[in-house]
Design a protein around this motif. Structure first.
Motif, short mmCIF file in Angstrom:
data_model
loop_
_atom_site.label_atom_id
_atom_site.label_comp_id
_atom_site.label_asym_id
_atom_site.label_seq_id
_atom_site.Cartn_x
_atom_site.Cartn_y
_atom_site.Cartn_z
N GLU A 80 -3.85 4.15 7.71
CA GLU A 80 -3.41 4.49 9.08
C GLU A 80 -3.51 3.27 10.01
N TYR A 81 -4.59 2.51 9.84
CA TYR A 81 -4.76 1.31 10.69
C TYR A 81 -3.65 0.30 10.40
N TYR B 127 3.47 -4.34 10.72
CA TYR B 127 4.92 -4.18 10.76
C TYR B 127 5.37 -3.78 9.37
N MET B 128 6.04 -2.64 9.28
CA MET B 128 6.53 -2.20 7.97
C MET B 128 7.72 -3.08 7.57
N LEU B 129 7.74 -3.48 6.31
CA LEU B 129 8.80 -4.37 5.83
C LEU B 129 9.65 -3.66 4.78
N LYS B 130 10.94 -3.94 4.81
CA LYS B 130 11.84 -3.38 3.81
C LYS B 130 11.64 -4.10 2.48
N ILE C 205 0.85 -1.19 0.00
CA ILE C 205 0.00 0.00 0.00
C ILE C 205 0.88 1.25 0.00
N ASN C 206 0.54 2.21 -0.83
CA ASN C 206 1.35 3.43 -0.96
C ASN C 206 2.84 3.13 -1.16
N SER C 207 3.11 2.14 -1.98
CA SER C 207 4.48 1.70 -2.29
C SER C 207 5.26 1.23 -1.07
N GLU C 208 4.55 0.89 -0.01
CA GLU C 208 5.18 0.33 1.17
C GLU C 208 4.62 -1.07 1.41
N LYS D 87 -5.32 -8.75 13.86
CA LYS D 87 -5.63 -7.32 13.65
C LYS D 87 -6.65 -7.13 12.52
N VAL D 88 -6.64 -8.05 11.58
CA VAL D 88 -7.65 -8.00 10.50
C VAL D 88 -9.02 -8.31 11.11
N ILE D 89 -9.06 -9.36 11.92
CA ILE D 89 -10.31 -9.78 12.57
C ILE D 89 -10.83 -8.68 13.49
#
Lengths: 186, 186
Positions: free
Chosen positions: A156-157, A163-166, A129-132, A140-142
């Motif tokens: 934002e959620y 967890y942001m991934l490289k 999402i948004n190139s990230e 967290k989805v549930i």
């Protein structure tokens, strides 16, 4: 981009060739395949993309070709395997808007997600999402769906709960780093 | 034989219908599918047969049909999933002789089997031999191959090193009973 890799099996892996990067979904899938090959090669984990379920209608035994078939809908997630003794399952989701439409997650996939958690597996979404890239835990989805009537998960959620991934265009997305954090919390 | 079951997902399960029992492989597969459906329904385990990998060559977007495709060889085993937090993977093998020909187990499948053990998963073969069903642990398959030059695993070896499973033509083969014994030994 053609990446030389030692493929550990005899399935012809041609996803590095002729990939149209215009397709966001294929781009993410390609990165995940590179990552999983790396994990397999380095003996870190054994995680595969499940083959797409296809219903074969006609098969020609003479030419050994399938001449009529159709795609079936999936009830599980796309990738599964084993890491440090844990059962791992996840799906890749790409969006080019500022949120992840829940239409992307089928009702039976959501049920499946809950079942995996119940049976002590590790389940998540890998979201582009948004190139990230983010790993969003299944719980967290549930949680989001249980507490919201929105038809999409906002960026934002995902930022706050994932967890942001490289992203490395040659090595893929090392998502097991985030899985290690999930294991610590179990 | 048509068995009414509450299917937990929207994949049309037609393996109970029109099954030719003349085919031993299909017979065992059918029993395992019944068992896995039962496990899913009773929330005992989440174990699926992986779709057969098919390489699609031509797809008609208009009719939404695949018009040319072929079967690819498999590098993993046919079934995987989760039970009591453990990663489970296995393959079904049927033989109508007094031994299990090793030609049935591809080289890359053997490698995969070793990898799953290394990563602390539970891996085995479900073997139908002499009208009996056995669970033979992956470690015993590897052990046999390492210590023998024979091109098949004899019935006696399977009897001695495997767990005999009850076959119930309506309820399937409750192979998790033997998996419980494997877990105790881990």
């Amino acid at each position: 981009m053609v990446i030389k890799m030692n493929y550990p099996n005899n399935i012809k892996k041609d996803y590095n060739k002729n990939v149209t990067y215009g397709n966001r979904g294929m781009f993410l899938e390609n990165l995940i395949n590179i990552t999983n090959d790396y994990y397999l090669e380095k003996n870190i984990a054994v995680i595969y993309k499940k083959p797409t379920p296809i219903q074969v209608v006609k098969y020609d035994y003479h030419t050994k070709r399938i001449t009529d078939a159709y795609y079936m809908s999936e009830s599980t997630l796309d990738y599964n395997g084993i890491y440090k003794g844990y059962y791992i399952e996840f799906d890749a989701k790409s969006t080019n808007t500022n949120n992840l439409p829940l239409a992307n997650i089928a009702e039976h996939q959501l049920k499946h997600l809950k079942k995996i958690i119940e049976h002590q597996g590790i389940v998540f979404l890998l979201i582009m999402i948004n190139s990230e890239a983010y790993l969003l835990p299944g719980s967290k989805v549930i949680e989001f769906i249980a507490n919201n009537k929105r038809k999409s998960i906002p960026y934002e959620y995902i930022q706050e709960n994932g967890y942001m991934l490289k992203i490395n265009y040659l090595k893929g997305i090392d998502y097991l780093k985030a899985v290690d954090l999930l294991i610590e919390e179990m």
